[in-house]
Design a protein around this motif. Structure first.
Motif, PDB file in Angstrom:
ATOM      1  N   SER A 112      -1.167  11.324   1.858  1.00  0.00           N
ATOM      2  CA  SER A 112      -0.563  10.526   2.297  1.00  0.00           C
ATOM      3  C   SER A 112       1.351  10.659   2.429  1.00  0.00           C
ATOM      4  O   SER A 112       1.540  11.350   1.892  1.00  0.00           O
ATOM      5  CB  SER A 112      -0.615   9.046   1.799  1.00  0.00           C
ATOM      6  N   THR A 113       1.679  10.322   3.751  1.00  0.00           N
ATOM      7  CA  THR A 113       3.071  10.640   3.976  1.00  0.00           C
ATOM      8  C   THR A 113       3.929   9.705   2.912  1.00  0.00           C
ATOM      9  O   THR A 113       5.100  10.402   2.301  1.00  0.00           O
ATOM     10  CB  THR A 113       3.384  10.077   5.167  1.00  0.00           C
ATOM     11  N   GLU A 114       3.485   8.654   2.335  1.00  0.00           N
ATOM     12  CA  GLU A 114       4.011   8.058   1.285  1.00  0.00           C
ATOM     13  C   GLU A 114       4.489   8.897  -0.086  1.00  0.00           C
ATOM     14  O   GLU A 114       5.099   8.673  -0.526  1.00  0.00           O
ATOM     15  CB  GLU A 114       3.302   6.706   1.122  1.00  0.00           C
ATOM     16  N   ILE A 115       3.127   9.675  -0.037  1.00  0.00           N
ATOM     17  CA  ILE A 115       3.280  10.261  -1.488  1.00  0.00           C
ATOM     18  C   ILE A 115       4.316  11.690  -1.236  1.00  0.00           C
ATOM     19  O   ILE A 115       5.186  11.865  -2.155  1.00  0.00           O
ATOM     20  CB  ILE A 115       1.689  10.814  -1.951  1.00  0.00           C
ATOM     21  N   VAL A 116       4.062  12.123  -0.004  1.00  0.00           N
ATOM     22  CA  VAL A 116       5.070  13.305   0.160  1.00  0.00           C
ATOM     23  C   VAL A 116       6.412  12.738   0.115  1.00  0.00           C
ATOM     24  O   VAL A 116       7.214  13.558  -0.544  1.00  0.00           O
ATOM     25  CB  VAL A 116       4.734  13.891   1.619  1.00  0.00           C
ATOM     26  N   GLN A 117       6.780  11.750   0.896  1.00  0.00           N
ATOM     27  CA  GLN A 117       8.149  11.035   0.792  1.00  0.00           C
ATOM     28  C   GLN A 117       8.794  10.987  -0.510  1.00  0.00           C
ATOM     29  O   GLN A 117       9.792  11.229  -1.095  1.00  0.00           O
ATOM     30  CB  GLN A 117       8.388  10.049   1.550  1.00  0.00           C
ATOM     31  N   LEU A 118       7.760  10.200  -1.340  1.00  0.00           N
ATOM     32  CA  LEU A 118       8.311   9.763  -2.781  1.00  0.00           C
ATOM     33  C   LEU A 118       8.179  10.946  -3.677  1.00  0.00           C
ATOM     34  O   LEU A 118       9.369  11.241  -4.322  1.00  0.00           O
ATOM     35  CB  LEU A 118       7.158   8.918  -3.600  1.00  0.00           C
ATOM     36  N   ASP A 178      -5.086  12.750 -17.862  1.00  0.00           N
ATOM     37  CA  ASP A 178      -6.221  12.963 -18.838  1.00  0.00           C
ATOM     38  C   ASP A 178      -5.649  14.196 -19.624  1.00  0.00           C
ATOM     39  O   ASP A 178      -4.598  14.573 -19.445  1.00  0.00           O
ATOM     40  CB  ASP A 178      -7.457  13.019 -18.469  1.00  0.00           C
ATOM     41  N   GLU A 179      -6.184  14.521 -20.734  1.00  0.00           N
ATOM     42  CA  GLU A 179      -5.798  15.848 -21.393  1.00  0.00           C
ATOM     43  C   GLU A 179      -5.555  16.826 -20.603  1.00  0.00           C
ATOM     44  O   GLU A 179      -4.457  17.692 -20.884  1.00  0.00           O
ATOM     45  CB  GLU A 179      -6.917  15.978 -22.656  1.00  0.00           C
ATOM     46  N   GLU A 180      -6.374  17.278 -19.614  1.00  0.00           N
ATOM     47  CA  GLU A 180      -6.388  18.467 -18.952  1.00  0.00           C
ATOM     48  C   GLU A 180      -5.219  18.204 -17.989  1.00  0.00           C
ATOM     49  O   GLU A 180      -4.496  19.253 -17.792  1.00  0.00           O
ATOM     50  CB  GLU A 180      -7.732  18.355 -18.041  1.00  0.00           C
ATOM     51  N   GLY A 181      -4.989  17.135 -17.418  1.00  0.00           N
ATOM     52  CA  GLY A 181      -3.761  16.825 -16.521  1.00  0.00           C
ATOM     53  C   GLY A 181      -2.431  16.831 -17.322  1.00  0.00           C
ATOM     54  O   GLY A 181      -1.612  17.446 -16.645  1.00  0.00           O
ATOM     55  N   GLN A 182      -2.417  16.345 -18.345  1.00  0.00           N
ATOM     56  CA  GLN A 182      -1.313  16.468 -19.217  1.00  0.00           C
ATOM     57  C   GLN A 182      -0.715  17.922 -19.566  1.00  0.00           C
ATOM     58  O   GLN A 182       0.263  18.186 -19.421  1.00  0.00           O
ATOM     59  CB  GLN A 182      -1.505  15.484 -20.736  1.00  0.00           C
ATOM     60  N   ALA A 183      -1.838  18.777 -19.910  1.00  0.00           N
ATOM     61  CA  ALA A 183      -1.787  20.258 -20.186  1.00  0.00           C
ATOM     62  C   ALA A 183      -1.111  21.013 -19.083  1.00  0.00           C
ATOM     63  O   ALA A 183      -0.374  21.657 -19.228  1.00  0.00           O
ATOM     64  CB  ALA A 183      -2.982  21.015 -20.813  1.00  0.00           C
ATOM     65  N   GLN A 230       2.042  18.659  -9.329  1.00  0.00           N
ATOM     66  CA  GLN A 230       1.459  18.070 -10.256  1.00  0.00           C
ATOM     67  C   GLN A 230       1.610  16.694 -10.061  1.00  0.00           C
ATOM     68  O   GLN A 230       0.944  15.795 -10.124  1.00  0.00           O
ATOM     69  CB  GLN A 230       1.995  18.397 -11.589  1.00  0.00           C
ATOM     70  N   ILE A 231       2.772  16.044  -9.579  1.00  0.00           N
ATOM     71  CA  ILE A 231       3.234  14.915  -9.574  1.00  0.00           C
ATOM     72  C   ILE A 231       2.449  14.258  -8.365  1.00  0.00           C
ATOM     73  O   ILE A 231       1.676  13.426  -8.196  1.00  0.00           O
ATOM     74  CB  ILE A 231       4.664  14.492  -9.187  1.00  0.00           C
ATOM     75  N   LYS A 232       2.259  14.973  -7.213  1.00  0.00           N
ATOM     76  CA  LYS A 232       1.466  14.799  -5.988  1.00  0.00           C
ATOM     77  C   LYS A 232      -0.004  14.673  -6.332  1.00  0.00           C
ATOM     78  O   LYS A 232      -0.649  13.583  -5.853  1.00  0.00           O
ATOM     79  CB  LYS A 232       1.537  15.865  -4.903  1.00  0.00           C
ATOM     80  N   ARG A 233      -0.592  15.493  -7.227  1.00  0.00           N
ATOM     81  CA  ARG A 233      -1.937  15.538  -7.560  1.00  0.00           C
ATOM     82  C   ARG A 233      -2.185  14.314  -8.414  1.00  0.00           C
ATOM     83  O   ARG A 233      -3.113  13.306  -8.110  1.00  0.00           O
ATOM     84  CB  ARG A 233      -2.232  16.806  -8.375  1.00  0.00           C
ATOM     85  N   ALA A 234      -1.181  13.895  -9.440  1.00  0.00           N
ATOM     86  CA  ALA A 234      -1.233  12.398 -10.096  1.00  0.00           C
ATOM     87  C   ALA A 234      -1.588  11.232  -9.082  1.00  0.00           C
ATOM     88  O   ALA A 234      -2.138  10.606  -9.384  1.00  0.00           O
ATOM     89  CB  ALA A 234      -0.269  12.511 -10.934  1.00  0.00           C
ATOM     90  N   LEU A 235      -0.449  11.353  -8.374  1.00  0.00           N
ATOM     91  CA  LEU A 235      -0.464  10.193  -7.371  1.00  0.00           C
ATOM     92  C   LEU A 235      -1.647  10.138  -6.207  1.00  0.00           C
ATOM     93  O   LEU A 235      -2.052   8.896  -6.141  1.00  0.00           O
ATOM     94  CB  LEU A 235       0.872  10.580  -6.417  1.00  0.00           C
TER      95      LEU A 235
END
Length: 140
Positions: free
Chosen positions: A2-8, A55-60, A85-90
């Motif tokens: 989403s454009t919103e994620i990219v902008q954030l 989760d643990e994998e995402g934190q690592a 990584q931030i985009k993936r989490a969002l």
């Protein structure tokens, strides 16, 4: 995506970079520091919010990206990996998107600060600023 994620993530980029430079991977465990500037503290809060929701994998993965960026502060690819990584989490957590959006200043809030001349200071907000020769500051 989403454009919103990219902008954030674009808006958060400078805060993330400053936090990574200031704290490195300790960004995940550090408390807010009065000594750090507001930009570093906001970046730290963003990274901690994302890290807590992974989760643990995402934190690592996020820790590894932050470590790489901290070790190579001039590497644009390392900084981009943190943003990715931030985009993936969002994408995985839409509630996180709202949480981060509330942390960031309003996108339409534009502040221009300019200093001109010898020993000038420019800041949106400032605690103590001292310029001049032979200045003494007392702190209690």
């Amino acid at each position: 995506m989403s454009t919103e994620i990219v902008q954030l993530v674009q808006q958060a980029g400078p805060y993330l970079t400053t936090a990574v430079s200031a704290y490195g991977v300790a960004v995940f465990t550090r408390a807010e520091s009065a000594a750090a500037d507001a930009t570093a503290n906001l970046g730290r809060r963003i990274l901690q919010a994302v890290w807590r929701r992974r989760d643990e994998e995402g934190q690592a993965e996020l820790e590894a990206a932050v470590q790489d960026a901290a070790e190579a502060p001039d590497d644009a690819d390392a900084a981009a990996a943190v943003r990715q990584q931030i985009k993936r989490a969002l994408r995985d957590d839409i509630e996180l998107l709202g949480e981060l959006a509330r942390m960031l200043p309003a996108a339409d809030e534009t502040v221009n600060v300019m200093a001109s001349g010898e020993r000038s200071i420019a800041a949106k907000t400032i605690g103590t600023a001292i310029t001049g020769d032979n200045t003494t500051m007392w702190q209690s």
